[in-house]
Write an enzyme that holds these catalytic residues in place. Structure first.
Site, short mmCIF file in Angstrom:
data_model
loop_
_atom_site.label_atom_id
_atom_site.label_comp_id
_atom_site.label_asym_id
_atom_site.label_seq_id
_atom_site.Cartn_x
_atom_site.Cartn_y
_atom_site.Cartn_z
N ILE A 1 -4.16 4.49 0.94
CA ILE A 1 -4.74 4.76 2.25
C ILE A 1 -5.95 5.68 2.14
CG2 ILE A 1 -4.26 5.77 4.52
CD1 ILE A 1 -1.19 5.12 3.75
N TYR B 1 0.86 -1.20 0.00
CA TYR B 1 0.00 0.00 0.00
C TYR B 1 0.88 1.24 0.00
CZ TYR B 1 1.04 0.52 5.01
OH TYR B 1 1.67 0.68 6.21
N CYS B 2 0.30 2.34 -0.42
CA CYS B 2 0.96 3.65 -0.33
C CYS B 2 -0.12 4.70 -0.14
CB CYS B 2 1.82 3.92 -1.57
SG CYS B 2 0.90 4.00 -3.12
N THR B 3 0.21 5.95 -0.31
CA THR B 3 -0.74 7.03 -0.01
C THR B 3 -1.98 6.98 -0.89
OG1 THR B 3 1.21 8.37 0.43
CG2 THR B 3 -0.92 9.51 0.42
N GLY C 1 -1.91 5.06 -3.99
CA GLY C 1 -1.87 3.89 -4.87
C GLY C 1 -0.90 3.98 -6.03
#
Ligand SMILES: [Zn+2]
Ligand SMILES: [Zn+2]
Length: 357
Positions: free
Chosen positions: A227, A198-200, A202
């Site tokens: 997220i 995951y990241c901020t 995508g």
């Protein structure tokens, strides 16, 4: 209409010298959906060219990434133009620490596939061959799976203030670094483990998942929309929220609170706190975590040295900066040695205690 540079770098350099104008170097970027890239590109070029903007700007359907310089007296007009573009309204502008009138000698606005300088050679693998996108619900189930390895694809200062429970949070300053770390750690488990990322928002996982598949990982998943979208779905579908703390964001808000947990500490006093700030000394601008009490005592600076500089009249600050070259601290983002807890603060507290006694 002029859509391309007419002057050579040399001619431009001479023109800058002759004008005697001070130029500002700055950068910004923004993820946004941009439809017609060529029209957007030409619009920027025509407008910025008249403002004597020079620089390197990448635009893609996913957004814009810009590093540029412009005459200081054009700054307000430039800002007004950015504000007139919906998705660039109040975009955070990073003013360079070390100003150089000739940081850029041409205005290059390029249409690209991606705006992120991720250190990867896209030709070496197929970016379209990405991992399986999962919704918040699927993600929650997946990360309970014993064969899952959950990885945070963001940098250390982002995951520090908030992350998913049980996630691996590589201690890295760049996206590129984390790829190697993860590959090495999981080298003999590429086929059995489920790699969930995951990241901020995508975007970073898009590339990372394709990269890991290319490297031989068989089960690669990514949280769709990152997220930000996870949080939206959790609220909308009343799911269990497995993210603790704040979501670091790249705008003036700096973070969005996702849960009430505070998972990080003030870099100066060590008390629980989870909001970043930039050192008020413009020559430093260090990104670090500072609680409100420390902010008052330290005047929003990261060190007593920065406090001293920040109290000087602006012209004097500039004069100091001139001789010093670039401060490396700006890149350390919370790693600067003097932050390894509160040395400066203690000295100041001791001093003021002594003065009062
Ligand atoms: Zn503090
Ligand atoms: Zn500082």
């Amino acid at each position: 209409m002029q859509l391309y540079n007419k002057l050579s770098a040399k001619e431009r350099a001479e023109l800058i010298d002759k004008s005697g104008k001070k130029r500002l170097t700055l950068s910004f970027y923004k993820y946004a959906k941009i439809g017609n890239l060529q029209i957007f590109r030409d619009h920027l070029f025509i407008t910025w060219n008249t403002m004597e903007v020079l620089g390197r700007i990448y635009i893609a359907h996913e957004g814009i990434n810009a590093q540029l310089s412009l005459p200081a007296d054009r700054f307000e007009a430039f800002k007004a133009h950015l504000d007139s573009i919906t998705f660039l309204k109040e975009v955070r502008l990073n003013i360079a620490v070390e100003q150089d009138n000739k940081s850029f000698l041409k205005l290059k606005i390029k249409v690209r596939d991606k705006i992120v300088a991720d250190g990867l050679n896209d030709n070496s693998f197929d970016v379209r061959n990405k991992g399986i996108h999962v919704s918040a619900k699927q993600f929650n189930d997946l990360i309970e799976d014993e064969t899952t390895v959950l990885v945070d694809m963001r940098n250390h200062y982002e995951s520090e203030i908030g992350h998913f429970k049980n996630a691996i949070t590589p201690d890295v300053d760049t996206f590129r670094e984390s790829l190697d770390i993860i590959e090495n750690d999981l080298n003999d488990q590429k086929e059995d483990k489920k790699l969930v990322m995951y990241c901020t928002g995508g975007i970073r996982c898009e590339k990372a998942s394709a990269y890991f598949k290319h490297k031989g990982f068989k089960n690669v998943y990514q949280l769709e929309g990152g997220i930000i979208e996870y949080t939206r779905q959790v609220k909308e579908q009343d799911l269990e929220n497995k993210f603790v703390g704040q979501n670091f964001v790249f705008d003036d808000r700096r973070a969005e609170r996702i849960s009430e947990d505070i998972v990080s500490n003030c870099h100066q006093c060590g008390n629980p706190f989870d909001l970043h700030t930039n050192c008020a000394n413009e020559a430093c601008h260090l990104l670090f975590i500072q609680c409100n009490a420390c902010k008052d005592i330290m005047e929003n600076c990261c060190s007593s040295r920065c406090m001293e500089i920040n109290r000087l009249p602006y012209e004097e600050q500039k004069a100091i900066r001139k001789g010093q070259g670039n401060s490396n601290d700006i890149f350390k983002k919370g790693r600067a040695d003097h932050l390894s807890y509160k040395k400066d603060l203690r000295n100041i507290l001791n001093r003021s205690e002594n003065e009062h006694s």
